[in-house]
Design an enzyme around this catalytic site. Sequence first.
Site, short mmCIF file in Angstrom:
data_model
loop_
_atom_site.label_atom_id
_atom_site.label_comp_id
_atom_site.label_asym_id
_atom_site.label_seq_id
_atom_site.Cartn_x
_atom_site.Cartn_y
_atom_site.Cartn_z
N HIS A 1 -1.89 -7.47 8.73
CA HIS A 1 -0.47 -7.21 8.45
C HIS A 1 -0.35 -5.77 7.96
O HIS A 1 -1.36 -5.03 7.90
CB HIS A 1 0.06 -8.22 7.43
CG HIS A 1 -0.80 -8.36 6.20
ND1 HIS A 1 -0.96 -7.34 5.28
CD2 HIS A 1 -1.59 -9.37 5.77
CE1 HIS A 1 -1.77 -7.73 4.32
NE2 HIS A 1 -2.18 -8.96 4.60
N HIS B 1 -2.90 -4.36 5.39
CA HIS B 1 -4.17 -3.89 5.95
C HIS B 1 -3.98 -2.52 6.62
O HIS B 1 -4.83 -1.63 6.50
CB HIS B 1 -4.70 -4.87 7.02
CG HIS B 1 -5.03 -6.24 6.50
ND1 HIS B 1 -4.34 -7.35 6.90
CD2 HIS B 1 -5.99 -6.67 5.64
CE1 HIS B 1 -4.86 -8.43 6.32
NE2 HIS B 1 -5.86 -8.04 5.55
N MET C 1 2.39 -8.98 0.89
CA MET C 1 1.90 -9.35 2.22
C MET C 1 0.53 -9.98 2.09
O MET C 1 -0.30 -9.52 1.30
CB MET C 1 1.85 -8.12 3.11
CG MET C 1 3.23 -7.64 3.43
SD MET C 1 3.17 -6.19 4.46
CE MET C 1 4.91 -5.89 4.62
P1 AMP Z 1 -8.27 -9.67 3.38
O1 AMP Z 1 -8.20 -9.57 4.86
O2 AMP Z 1 -7.24 -10.53 2.77
O3 AMP Z 1 -9.67 -9.95 2.88
O4 AMP Z 1 -7.92 -8.21 2.84
C1 AMP Z 1 -8.60 -7.07 3.27
C2 AMP Z 1 -8.18 -5.89 2.40
O5 AMP Z 1 -6.76 -5.70 2.52
C3 AMP Z 1 -8.47 -6.11 0.92
O6 AMP Z 1 -8.91 -4.90 0.35
C4 AMP Z 1 -7.12 -6.52 0.39
O7 AMP Z 1 -6.95 -6.26 -0.98
C5 AMP Z 1 -6.20 -5.65 1.23
N1 AMP Z 1 -4.85 -6.20 1.24
C6 AMP Z 1 -4.49 -7.49 1.47
N2 AMP Z 1 -3.15 -7.63 1.33
C7 AMP Z 1 -2.66 -6.42 1.00
C8 AMP Z 1 -1.36 -5.92 0.71
N3 AMP Z 1 -0.29 -6.70 0.73
N4 AMP Z 1 -1.22 -4.61 0.41
C9 AMP Z 1 -2.33 -3.79 0.37
N5 AMP Z 1 -3.57 -4.21 0.64
C10 AMP Z 1 -3.75 -5.49 0.94
#
Ligand code: AMP
Length: 281
Positions: free
Chosen positions: A34, A37, A186
């Site tokens: 999203h 990311h 998100m």
């Molecule tokens: P995930 O795919 O959920 O493991 O997240 C991958 C990376 O994206 C991690 O460093 C998360 O903290 C970051 N991330 C997830 N959601 C958000 C968001 N809404 N805003 C900024 N970074 C995010």
Amino acid sequence: MRIFKTESAYKKYLENISVSNKKIGFVPTMGALHEGHLKLIEESKKKSILTVCSIFVNPTQFNNPEDLSKYPITLEADILKLEKAGCDVLFLPDVETIYPNESSRNRHYDLGNLEMILEGAFRPGHFQGVCMVVETLLQIVHPHFLFLGEKDFQQCKVIERLVELKNIPTTIITVPTMREESGLAMSSRNKRLSENEKIVASKLYESLAKIRAGLHAGMQFSKLQAQEITHLEEAGFQVEYLELASAKNLEITSEYHSDNPQLVLIAASLQSVRLIDNLFV
Ligand code: AMP
């Protein structure tokens, strides 16, 4: 964008392109991408010569098997989004690359109190799993910069600790949380919510914002905490924690100090979808 599934293919590619002073920026993810990311990709592109994103749904960080089995997978759409964002490399390892044998799944990291509180208390073993996958990905990708989202604030602290423990020569850069217009942070897990549930889910941010405003107006945290837990439970959430903590070491406190960096952190489930968020106060 180049896509590699193995360490050797990625290494070969790096040898062939001469990225002078190889400034590699790395964004590890679990996919279902999203704008949050993509913000990390954008930040990496500003600082790095080569931006590498990984997609790997890491089994060892899921303490709840249902959460793992329901984790959204949208690889084709993810690839299009990454291409559009100008990501240079997508690393797509399989489970055997990250966990080649039993001992690779049994590594242990001394995370101290960090894994006893908040997410650590409610998701036993979660941060050990996070450290295992991130350590291996960092060994493979060898980035100069690692981009992490503040949405997972405790995870940022855990990975800072991992990098320190293992003397990994990577600089961590944290990026503020991207939100929907409603304030909802998100998250890939939002894909499991209906449009109506997303409206309800935005109450999490509303509660955090109300607590911040209350603290600034001199109200006691414990009072605000009780009030917002009641509001959220009435709206249909099951609240796991709602805490005020130091942004330095996540020590939990009930005292607001305007001169120390602090944040309010929450975890709550809505229709069995577990959501987390936080806000600096
Ligand atoms: P995930 O795919 O959920 O493991 O997240 C991958 C990376 O994206 C991690 O460093 C998360 O903290 C970051 N991330 C997830 N959601 C958000 C968001 N809404 N805003 C900024 N970074 C995010």
